[in-house]
Design a protein around this motif. Structure first.
Motif, PDB file in Angstrom:
ATOM      1  N   GLY A 136       0.865  -1.274  -0.030  1.00 20.48           N
ATOM      2  CA  GLY A 136      -0.210   0.128  -0.238  1.00 20.48           C
ATOM      3  C   GLY A 136       0.869   1.197   0.014  1.00 20.48           C
ATOM      4  N   THR A 137       0.585   2.187   0.754  1.00 25.41           N
ATOM      5  CA  THR A 137       1.281   3.359   0.783  1.00 25.41           C
ATOM      6  C   THR A 137       1.371   4.092   2.253  1.00 25.41           C
ATOM      7  OG1 THR A 137      -0.794   5.040   0.431  1.00 25.41           O
ATOM      8  CG2 THR A 137       0.573   4.274  -1.519  1.00 25.41           C
ATOM      9  N   VAL A 138       2.476   4.519   2.364  1.00 28.31           N
ATOM     10  CA  VAL A 138       2.565   5.507   3.495  1.00 28.31           C
ATOM     11  C   VAL A 138       2.866   6.897   3.390  1.00 28.31           C
ATOM     12  CG1 VAL A 138       3.979   5.669   5.970  1.00 28.31           C
ATOM     13  CG2 VAL A 138       3.402   3.211   5.016  1.00 28.31           C
ATOM     14  N   THR A 139       1.984   7.531   3.861  1.00 27.44           N
ATOM     15  CA  THR A 139       2.252   9.125   3.508  1.00 27.44           C
ATOM     16  C   THR A 139       2.603   9.745   4.783  1.00 27.44           C
ATOM     17  OG1 THR A 139       0.257   8.935   1.908  1.00 27.44           O
ATOM     18  CG2 THR A 139       1.035  11.284   2.862  1.00 27.44           C
ATOM     19  N   VAL A 140       3.887  10.577   4.322  1.00 28.29           N
ATOM     20  CA  VAL A 140       4.585  11.426   5.482  1.00 28.29           C
ATOM     21  C   VAL A 140       4.327  12.607   5.418  1.00 28.29           C
ATOM     22  CG1 VAL A 140       6.611  11.568   6.675  1.00 28.29           C
ATOM     23  CG2 VAL A 140       6.072   9.206   5.555  1.00 28.29           C
ATOM     24  N   GLU A 141       3.730  13.340   6.471  1.00 27.62           N
ATOM     25  CA  GLU A 141       3.629  14.729   6.362  1.00 27.62           C
ATOM     26  C   GLU A 141       4.159  15.327   7.482  1.00 27.62           C
ATOM     27  OE1 GLU A 141      -0.611  15.278   6.245  1.00 27.62           O
ATOM     28  OE2 GLU A 141      -0.814  14.525   4.330  1.00 27.62           O
ATOM     29  N   ALA A 142       4.693  16.434   7.408  1.00 29.36           N
ATOM     30  CA  ALA A 142       5.367  17.370   8.584  1.00 29.36           C
ATOM     31  C   ALA A 142       5.214  18.824   8.279  1.00 29.36           C
ATOM     32  CB  ALA A 142       6.983  16.878   8.821  1.00 29.36           C
ATOM     33  N   THR A 143       4.767  19.557   9.187  1.00 28.49           N
ATOM     34  CA  THR A 143       4.748  20.953   9.096  1.00 28.49           C
ATOM     35  C   THR A 143       5.063  21.775  10.482  1.00 28.49           C
ATOM     36  OG1 THR A 143       2.273  21.097   9.809  1.00 28.49           O
ATOM     37  CG2 THR A 143       2.551  20.989   7.417  1.00 28.49           C
ATOM     38  N   GLU A 144       5.615  22.790  10.228  1.00 28.14           N
ATOM     39  CA  GLU A 144       6.027  23.686  11.460  1.00 28.14           C
ATOM     40  C   GLU A 144       5.395  24.962  11.566  1.00 28.14           C
ATOM     41  OE1 GLU A 144      10.291  23.706  11.890  1.00 28.14           O
ATOM     42  OE2 GLU A 144      10.214  22.044  13.405  1.00 28.14           O
ATOM     43  N   SER A 145       5.056  25.660  12.772  1.00 27.45           N
ATOM     44  CA  SER A 145       4.464  26.883  12.719  1.00 27.45           C
ATOM     45  C   SER A 145       5.086  27.373  14.235  1.00 27.45           C
ATOM     46  CB  SER A 145       2.942  26.849  12.878  1.00 27.45           C
ATOM     47  OG  SER A 145       2.741  26.058  14.028  1.00 27.45           O
ATOM     48  N   ALA A 146       4.631  28.624  14.452  1.00 22.48           N
ATOM     49  CA  ALA A 146       5.009  29.180  15.879  1.00 22.48           C
ATOM     50  C   ALA A 146       4.783  28.161  16.897  1.00 22.48           C
ATOM     51  CB  ALA A 146       4.550  30.742  15.993  1.00 22.48           C
ATOM     52  N   GLY A 147       3.573  27.679  16.693  1.00 22.25           N
ATOM     53  CA  GLY A 147       2.831  26.839  17.802  1.00 22.25           C
ATOM     54  C   GLY A 147       3.772  25.374  17.893  1.00 22.25           C
ATOM     55  N   GLY A 148       4.618  25.137  16.943  1.00 22.41           N
ATOM     56  CA  GLY A 148       5.458  23.895  17.230  1.00 22.41           C
ATOM     57  C   GLY A 148       5.181  22.917  15.976  1.00 22.41           C
ATOM     58  N   SER A 149       5.525  21.555  15.998  1.00 21.44           N
ATOM     59  CA  SER A 149       5.410  20.744  14.827  1.00 21.44           C
ATOM     60  C   SER A 149       4.401  19.946  14.849  1.00 21.44           C
ATOM     61  CB  SER A 149       6.772  19.881  14.931  1.00 21.44           C
ATOM     62  OG  SER A 149       8.193  20.620  14.691  1.00 21.44           O
ATOM     63  N   ARG A 208      -6.769   1.426   7.131  1.00 26.17           N
ATOM     64  CA  ARG A 208      -6.125   2.644   7.211  1.00 26.17           C
ATOM     65  C   ARG A 208      -5.816   3.136   8.662  1.00 26.17           C
ATOM     66  NH1 ARG A 208      -7.145   8.248   7.971  1.00 26.17           N
ATOM     67  NH2 ARG A 208      -6.165   9.500   6.338  1.00 26.17           N
ATOM     68  N   VAL A 209      -4.578   3.539   9.004  1.00 28.15           N
ATOM     69  CA  VAL A 209      -4.070   3.757  10.287  1.00 28.15           C
ATOM     70  C   VAL A 209      -3.456   5.187  10.140  1.00 28.15           C
ATOM     71  CG1 VAL A 209      -2.785   3.194  12.008  1.00 28.15           C
ATOM     72  CG2 VAL A 209      -3.634   1.234  10.831  1.00 28.15           C
ATOM     73  N   GLU A 210      -3.867   6.025  11.102  1.00 19.78           N
ATOM     74  CA  GLU A 210      -3.429   7.492  10.901  1.00 19.78           C
ATOM     75  C   GLU A 210      -2.750   7.789  12.135  1.00 19.78           C
ATOM     76  OE1 GLU A 210      -4.888  12.107  10.924  1.00 19.78           O
ATOM     77  OE2 GLU A 210      -6.039  10.495   9.665  1.00 19.78           O
ATOM     78  N   PHE A 211      -1.404   8.135  12.160  1.00 17.80           N
ATOM     79  CA  PHE A 211      -0.537   8.652  13.308  1.00 17.80           C
ATOM     80  C   PHE A 211      -0.254   9.812  13.299  1.00 17.80           C
ATOM     81  CE2 PHE A 211       0.739   4.399  11.914  1.00 17.80           C
ATOM     82  CZ  PHE A 211       0.792   3.599  13.297  1.00 17.80           C
ATOM     83  N   VAL A 212      -0.678  10.660  14.492  1.00 18.72           N
ATOM     84  CA  VAL A 212      -0.384  12.140  14.379  1.00 18.72           C
ATOM     85  C   VAL A 212       0.345  12.441  15.597  1.00 18.72           C
ATOM     86  CG1 VAL A 212      -1.707  14.298  15.075  1.00 18.72           C
ATOM     87  CG2 VAL A 212      -2.947  12.756  13.272  1.00 18.72           C
ATOM     88  N   ALA A 213       1.346  13.219  15.567  1.00 16.94           N
ATOM     89  CA  ALA A 213       2.250  13.763  16.657  1.00 16.94           C
ATOM     90  C   ALA A 213       2.309  15.278  16.761  1.00 16.94           C
ATOM     91  CB  ALA A 213       3.645  13.092  16.640  1.00 16.94           C
ATOM     92  N   LEU A 214       2.366  15.762  18.015  1.00 17.74           N
ATOM     93  CA  LEU A 214       2.132  17.199  18.102  1.00 17.74           C
ATOM     94  C   LEU A 214       3.665  17.393  19.118  1.00 17.74           C
ATOM     95  CD1 LEU A 214      -1.332  18.167  18.979  1.00 17.74           C
ATOM     96  CD2 LEU A 214      -0.026  18.220  16.462  1.00 17.74           C
ATOM     97  N   ALA A 215       4.515  18.323  18.800  1.00 14.33           N
ATOM     98  CA  ALA A 215       5.560  18.777  19.610  1.00 14.33           C
ATOM     99  C   ALA A 215       5.580  20.340  19.557  1.00 14.33           C
ATOM    100  CB  ALA A 215       6.902  18.383  19.010  1.00 14.33           C
ATOM    101  N   ALA A 216       6.011  20.677  20.803  1.00 12.94           N
ATOM    102  CA  ALA A 216       6.101  21.945  21.110  1.00 12.94           C
ATOM    103  C   ALA A 216       7.263  22.578  20.611  1.00 12.94           C
ATOM    104  CB  ALA A 216       6.110  22.215  22.706  1.00 12.94           C
ATOM    105  N   PRO A 217       7.301  24.192  20.624  1.00 16.64           N
ATOM    106  CA  PRO A 217       8.565  24.586  19.872  1.00 16.64           C
ATOM    107  C   PRO A 217       9.765  24.312  20.747  1.00 16.64           C
ATOM    108  CG  PRO A 217       6.737  26.112  19.826  1.00 16.64           C
ATOM    109  CD  PRO A 217       6.357  25.166  20.579  1.00 16.64           C
ATOM    110  N   ALA A 218      11.080  24.042  20.033  1.00 14.21           N
ATOM    111  CA  ALA A 218      12.156  23.508  20.778  1.00 14.21           C
ATOM    112  C   ALA A 218      12.194  24.293  22.090  1.00 14.21           C
ATOM    113  CB  ALA A 218      13.363  23.651  19.976  1.00 14.21           C
TER     114      ALA A 218
END
Length: 222
Positions: A136-149, A208-218
């Protein structure tokens, strides 16, 4: 399952279980190398020489890809402290995906990620691969903003699913029968997210399996 905080695991137990996981991942290509070399040493197997050489090449590529990937996913690879260029992350991920059934779909917008976030992304890639064992497929997304990753990995394919114990381990929940070499990896991914001031979760639907992770700014995570 019983609830536990991420900090409750002894460091030596975490290290031992992660080592067991790494050894498990490397056994296959290393064993294949040994088998191929045995054929090359056998004078009576001259007709299998070309196949053995191809197996050496392929097993070497797989071992190198897995080692390079693990160096950052589980270790202290890359410059420290600092950020990891997204092109380097794509190279590492592409090398690993070349050894498995699902295809990589790379949609990372951030030009670079702080090292702990990069490590988290690679660990979620592992979970995405394991969630789509039939391809199948594994789609990898990553965005960053002032609020973190914000990281999102979507595994889609026939019979795509995640073990409920592994989804729980991602959130720091200890299985009733304890952690093993497989469940420790999602726990470790969740631990990274927790240390980065965020969290990681997994949601499963049909195929379908969706993983979501949030991280604070460094700075905030520190």
């Amino acid at each position: 399952m019983t609830e536990t905080r991420f900090a409750d695991m002894a460091p030596e137990q975490l290290a031992a279980l992660l080592c067991a996981r790494l050894c498990h991942d490397l056994v296959s290509p290393v064993a294949a190398l040994g088998a191929a070399l045995s054929v090359l040493d056998d004078e009576d197997a001259a007709d299998m020489r070309d196949d053995a050489l191809e197996l050496v090449r392929e097993s070497s590529r797989q071992a190198q890809a897995k080692l390079e990937f693990a160096r950052l996913a589980f270790g202290a690879g890359g410059s420290a402290p600092g950020v990891i260029d997204s092109l380097e992350l794509k190279r590492l991920a592409s090398g690993l995906f070349a050894t498995v059934k699902p295809e990589l779909v790379w949609k990372v917008d951030a030009p670079a990620l702080e090292k702990s976030v990069a490590r988290l992304l690679l660990n979620l890639c592992i979970l995405g691969i394991e969630s789509a064992p039939r391809g199948g497929t594994v789609t990898v997304e990553a965005t960053e903003s002032a609020g973190g990753s914000r990281l999102r990995i979507i595994a889609e394919g026939p019979k795509a699913k995640i073990d409920p114990k592994h989804a729980a381990a991602l959130e720091g929940i200890k299985p009733e029968d304890g952690f093993d070499g497989r469940s420790i990896q999602p726990y470790y991914a969740g631990l990274i997210a927790h240390g980065a001031g965020g969290r990681a979760t997994a949601t499963a639907t049909e195929d379908r399996v969706e993983f979501v992770a949030l991280a604070a700014p460094a700075a905030a995570a520190a």
